[in-house]
Write a protein that holds these residues in place. Structure first.
Motif, PDB file in Angstrom:
ATOM      1  N   THR A  63       0.863  -1.170   0.000  1.00  5.89           N
ATOM      2  CA  THR A  63       0.000   0.000   0.000  1.00  5.89           C
ATOM      3  C   THR A  63       0.902   1.223   0.000  1.00  5.89           C
ATOM      4  O   THR A  63       2.006   1.192   0.576  1.00  5.89           O
ATOM      5  CB  THR A  63      -0.947   0.035   1.214  1.00  5.89           C
ATOM      6  N   ARG A  65       0.397   3.770   1.626  1.00  7.53           N
ATOM      7  CA  ARG A  65       0.333   4.382   2.958  1.00  7.53           C
ATOM      8  C   ARG A  65       1.362   3.814   3.933  1.00  7.53           C
ATOM      9  O   ARG A  65       1.498   4.314   5.045  1.00  7.53           O
ATOM     10  CB  ARG A  65      -1.069   4.195   3.536  1.00  7.53           C
ATOM     11  N   GLU A 119     -11.334   6.946   6.615  1.00  5.28           N
ATOM     12  CA  GLU A 119     -10.462   6.962   5.438  1.00  5.28           C
ATOM     13  C   GLU A 119     -10.581   5.639   4.679  1.00  5.28           C
ATOM     14  O   GLU A 119     -11.055   4.641   5.215  1.00  5.28           O
ATOM     15  CB  GLU A 119      -8.989   7.140   5.850  1.00  5.28           C
ATOM     16  N   GLN A 120     -10.098   5.645   3.451  1.00  2.93           N
ATOM     17  CA  GLN A 120     -10.033   4.450   2.614  1.00  2.93           C
ATOM     18  C   GLN A 120      -8.570   4.226   2.248  1.00  2.93           C
ATOM     19  O   GLN A 120      -7.880   5.172   1.852  1.00  2.93           O
ATOM     20  CB  GLN A 120     -10.862   4.639   1.336  1.00  2.93           C
ATOM     21  N   VAL A 121      -8.102   2.985   2.356  1.00  2.00           N
ATOM     22  CA  VAL A 121      -6.709   2.653   2.068  1.00  2.00           C
ATOM     23  C   VAL A 121      -6.670   1.615   0.950  1.00  2.00           C
ATOM     24  O   VAL A 121      -7.290   0.556   1.070  1.00  2.00           O
ATOM     25  CB  VAL A 121      -5.985   2.119   3.327  1.00  2.00           C
ATOM     26  N   LYS A 122      -5.941   1.918  -0.118  1.00  2.00           N
ATOM     27  CA  LYS A 122      -5.833   1.008  -1.260  1.00  2.00           C
ATOM     28  C   LYS A 122      -4.658   0.047  -1.075  1.00  2.00           C
ATOM     29  O   LYS A 122      -3.574   0.466  -0.653  1.00  2.00           O
ATOM     30  CB  LYS A 122      -5.641   1.794  -2.554  1.00  2.00           C
ATOM     31  N   PHE A 138      -6.582  -5.747  -6.493  1.00  2.49           N
ATOM     32  CA  PHE A 138      -6.589  -4.493  -5.745  1.00  2.49           C
ATOM     33  C   PHE A 138      -7.838  -4.455  -4.882  1.00  2.49           C
ATOM     34  O   PHE A 138      -8.890  -4.946  -5.269  1.00  2.49           O
ATOM     35  CB  PHE A 138      -6.570  -3.313  -6.716  1.00  2.49           C
ATOM     36  N   THR A 140      -9.750  -1.711  -1.784  1.00  2.00           N
ATOM     37  CA  THR A 140      -9.736  -0.517  -0.945  1.00  2.00           C
ATOM     38  C   THR A 140     -10.425  -0.880   0.360  1.00  2.00           C
ATOM     39  O   THR A 140     -11.555  -1.381   0.357  1.00  2.00           O
ATOM     40  CB  THR A 140     -10.478   0.636  -1.647  1.00  2.00           C
TER      41      THR A 140
END
Length: 147
Positions: A63, A65, A119-122, A138, A140
């Motif tokens: 990711t 992030r 929040e959204q994390v891919k 993938f 999210t």
């Protein structure tokens, strides 16, 4: 046979080859979420359930992030919780593998900023099938507080 008909037949044949098993298996990803983290916290965790019609192996996760993502297991030994990094994670055919707090999970290192609720994390997950072919998927994931 006209040239266009030969091309159409060739394309149909190619699509049938994929349909007969050359195409890579898709893994169903459900119940996915990332644990909210505190300011200054440099590690985090993500959880989900994986299921596939074919046996596959999760070999890599990333990711944007986090600087690094590792697959981890947690076990209790003599009253002490032990965590260890896994090189890969087997997903048996038609059997869900659940990553959840206190067990298997994705460990996220080198967080640039904390994960905030809402929040959204891919993520990108890479799976290897029994023929050694790698497929990526993938997802999210929403950020939530721990249950």
């Amino acid at each position: 046979m006209p040239k266009i008909a030969r091309i159409v037949c060739f394309l149909i044949a190619l699509s049938c080859i994929g349909w007969l098993g050359v195409a890579q298996a898709e893994v169903t990803l459900t119940e996915a979420w990332v644990r909210a983290s505190n300011p200054g916290q440099s590690v985090g965790a993500a959880y989900l359930t994986l299921r596939s019609a074919q046996a596959v192996t999760l070999v890599y996760v990333e990711t944007e992030r986090a600087g690094a993502v590792e697959m981890h297991s947690m076990t209790m030994q003599n009253g002490v919780m032990k965590m260890r990094s896994l090189e890969e994670l087997a997903i048996p055919a038609n059997k869900p593998v659940t990553l959840a707090p206190g067990g298997l999970h994705l460990m996220l290192f080198e967080l640039a900023s904390p994960f905030k609720v809402g929040e959204q994390v891919k993520f990108r997950l890479c799976f290897k099938d029994q023929q050694g072919k790698i497929a990526e998927q993938f997802i999210t994931m929403p950020v939530k507080t721990a249950p």
